[in-house]
Design an enzyme around this catalytic site. Structure first.
Site, PDB file in Angstrom:
ATOM      1  N   ASP A  71      14.570 -10.167  37.313  1.00 28.59           N
ATOM      2  CA  ASP A  71      15.232 -10.016  35.961  1.00 28.59           C
ATOM      3  C   ASP A  71      16.471  -9.648  36.532  1.00 28.59           C
ATOM      4  OD1 ASP A  71      15.565  -8.902  33.448  1.00 28.59           O
ATOM      5  OD2 ASP A  71      13.581  -9.360  32.667  1.00 28.59           O
ATOM      6  N   THR A  91      16.997 -11.686  27.931  1.00 24.25           N
ATOM      7  CA  THR A  91      15.431 -12.454  29.060  1.00 24.25           C
ATOM      8  C   THR A  91      15.066 -13.859  28.525  1.00 24.25           C
ATOM      9  OG1 THR A  91      15.501  -9.509  29.173  1.00 24.25           O
ATOM     10  CG2 THR A  91      13.482 -11.120  29.757  1.00 24.25           C
TER      11      THR A  91
END
Length: 559
Positions: free
Chosen positions: A49, A89
């Site tokens: 991430d 995300t």
């Protein structure tokens, strides 16, 4: 078997943090073979991430562990793209294993508004089931309901029900969007209690062991990580509101869950869980090909909390490299024939205060006038509707929705005034209307050459997207300056700092090559599908198969 797994987990998580040595370098690869000669037995899909292409390249010369293996032995695409505009995300993870852009996955953002939702909170979370009684975007029941397309694991299971599909991550939305609706097991770090799954899913004996190991690790203090040599030049304080960042080592007290979550310890635990799941479930050891997706979320938490250019991010990348090396070594030791893909859900941008110290005096924080409450008040006043709720949004950029209570005439005035005001604002790059985006063909061609409206089109899902899309100028951080700061840095923009991510493939014995031209994360699914001889209709996805064989052979042949 379970006792053995538990012992390995405790060993992995109980070692003194500062004493851990780098994973040994991978053994020299045997003579090169075609990555496509026979299907691998296990697909390992890793998302890091907020691992931007910039962050990846900045420390590349220092890699000694898993990232070195991938970059020196695998197929390297350093200029990968999360090609859409809303670089967040949930949309990013929705592209990685579906072969589809958000315009097809339906995951346009982490959150969006549904003004017809049958609850008071009209803000929907991307990985929730809003139909559950008492739910809200903050207190929700996690669900893959909003994902409109199958993942690679879902397609594999449809073709062969014996396929095992497992997804583990630090964040629920990472695990859910990569695992998909038909995954056998989906687990994420749900808080101090450890890894959790959907409502009603009880922990398996393995997950119970994992959570016991996690609890023991959390109960130990972390004295902090040693500062690698490549991080020394990063070690100076930067002030952002009431926050000072740039010199951290991730020291924490015993039991400090927040400190654990925002540190390399989180990713180490998730990788230990993944390794234990592979061993316990015997993934990759049966006739069929299995798949495990792993969402490593700590780099994002570190980036938001401390920025991307301090000691904190530097240590995080160094530890990530080490932990990945240990993870791959474990799979090698177990004799599994596996293929790895590693990428990111989006990039990131450092905090303006540090950029201004480092040759970028034009870096800014967004004007408070563009934040939702202030913007609504301004537009309402200009449209002759003072004090009325006229627009809905959850940030100073992204989708804006007109209130359902407006008459047609009021709506027209609101749109006119909103466009006039926003397009004149010095921090606004552009504002597109829903009609303008809808009229734009789905983009094709090199992602680095797309226009902003093409990027917007790749993020557009008609029933979920807003009436307007607000895009800020480059070098405008979408977090305003405040006396009390939460996050100091973020992502989500349509600019390359947030769109560009590495895409790395590796399988034992493959011939290394590097392709510097732009590719997309939606290319991952068809590329992996070709390796396992899984047909995927081209009209069902947006990506294309990437040939992972160096030289004249073609891993995409027949797709």
């Amino acid at each position: 078997m379970l006792k053995h797994v538990a012992a390995a987990l405790l060993l992995a998580t109980a070692m003194p943090v500062v004493a851990q040595s780098p994973a040994p370098a991978a053994a020299p690869a045997p003579a090169a073979r075609s990555i496509a000669a026979t299907p691998p037995k296990l697909i390992v899909a890793i998302s890091v991430d907020q691992f931007s292409a910039d962050l990846f390249s900045e420390y590349r010369q220092y890699y000694t562990g898993g990232l070195k293996r991938l970059t020196s032995e695998g197929a390297v695409f350093p200029r990968g793209y999360q090609s859409h505009a809303a670089t967040e995300t949930c949309p990013g993870h929705s592209t990685i294993l579906t072969g589809s852009r958000p315009s097809r996955t339906g995951i346009i953002a982490n959150n969006w508004f549904d003004l017809d939702a049958k609850r008071e909170d009209k803000n929907l979370y991307c990985a929730e089931d809003e139909s559950q009684p008492g739910s809200s975007s903050d207190k929700y029941e996690a669900s893959p309901l909003h994902l409109k397309v199958p993942t690679l694991g879902g397609r594999m299971k449809a073709a062969n029900p014996a396929t095992r599909v497992v997804s583990v991550a630090g964040k629920d939305r990472a695990a859910i969007m990569m695992g998909g609706a038909t995954a056998d097991q989906v687990w994420w770090l749900g808080g101090p209690q450890g890894y959790v799954s959907y409502k009603g899913v009880a922990p398996t004996p393995l997950v119970t062991q994992v959570n016991q190991a996690f609890a023991q690790r959390l109960a130990q203090p972390n004295p902090g990580f040693e500062l690698p040599a490549q991080c020394v030049s990063k070690d100076f304080p930067v002030q952002a509101g009431n926050r000072t960042v740039g010199t951290g080592r991730f020291a924490r007290d015993a039991g400090d869950y927040k400190g654990f979550r925002i540190s390399p310890e989180q990713d180490a635990m998730t990788l230990a869980f993944a390794a234990a799941a592979i061993e316990n479930m015997q993934l990759g050891k049966q006739a069929q090909t299995d798949i495990i997706s792993i969402g490593l979320s700590a780099t994002d938490y570190v980036g938001h909390t401390f920025g991307t250019e301090g000691t904190e991010s530097c240590i995080q990348v160094d530890r990530l490299d080490t932990e990945l090396g240990a993870f791959f070594d474990k799979l090698d030791k177990d004799g599994i024939d596996y293929v790895v893909v590693l990428t990111a859900d989006h990039g990131g941008h450092d905090l303006p205060e540090r950029h201004r110290m480092n040759a970028m005096p034009m870096e800014q924080r967004v004007d408070m006038a563009l934040t939702p409450k202030a913007l609504n008040a301004t537009i309402a006043e200009k449209a002759g509707l003072p004090g009325k709720k006229v627009i809905w949004s959850d940030g100073p950029s992204g989708d804006i929705y007109y209130d359902k209570g407006l008459t047609a005439a009021q709506r027209a005035r609101v749109e006119t005034e909103a466009l006039k005001y926003l397009r004149a604002h010095p921090q606004v790059q552009t504002v597109f209307t829903k009609a303008e985006i809808a009229a734009t063909p789905s983009p094709s061609g090199p992602p680095e050459s797309w226009s902003l409206i093409q990027e917007a089109r790749a993020s557009f899902y008609p029933s979920r997207s807003g009436d307007l899309l607000l895009l800020l100028k480059p070098r405008v951080m979408s977090i305003p300056e405040q006396a009390v700061m939460g996050s100091v840095a973020t992502h989500g923009s349509p600019w390359d700092t947030d769109r560009r991510v590495p895409i790395l493939f590796w399988r034992k014995g493959m011939q290394h090559f590097e392709q510097p031209l732009g590719v997309e994360t939606v290319d991952i699914l068809p590329s992996l599908a070709a390796l396992i001889k899984l047909p995927v209709p081209k009209d069902q996805i947006d990506g294309r198969c990437l040939d992972l064989v160096a030289g004249k052979d073609d891993s995409c042949a027949g797709q």
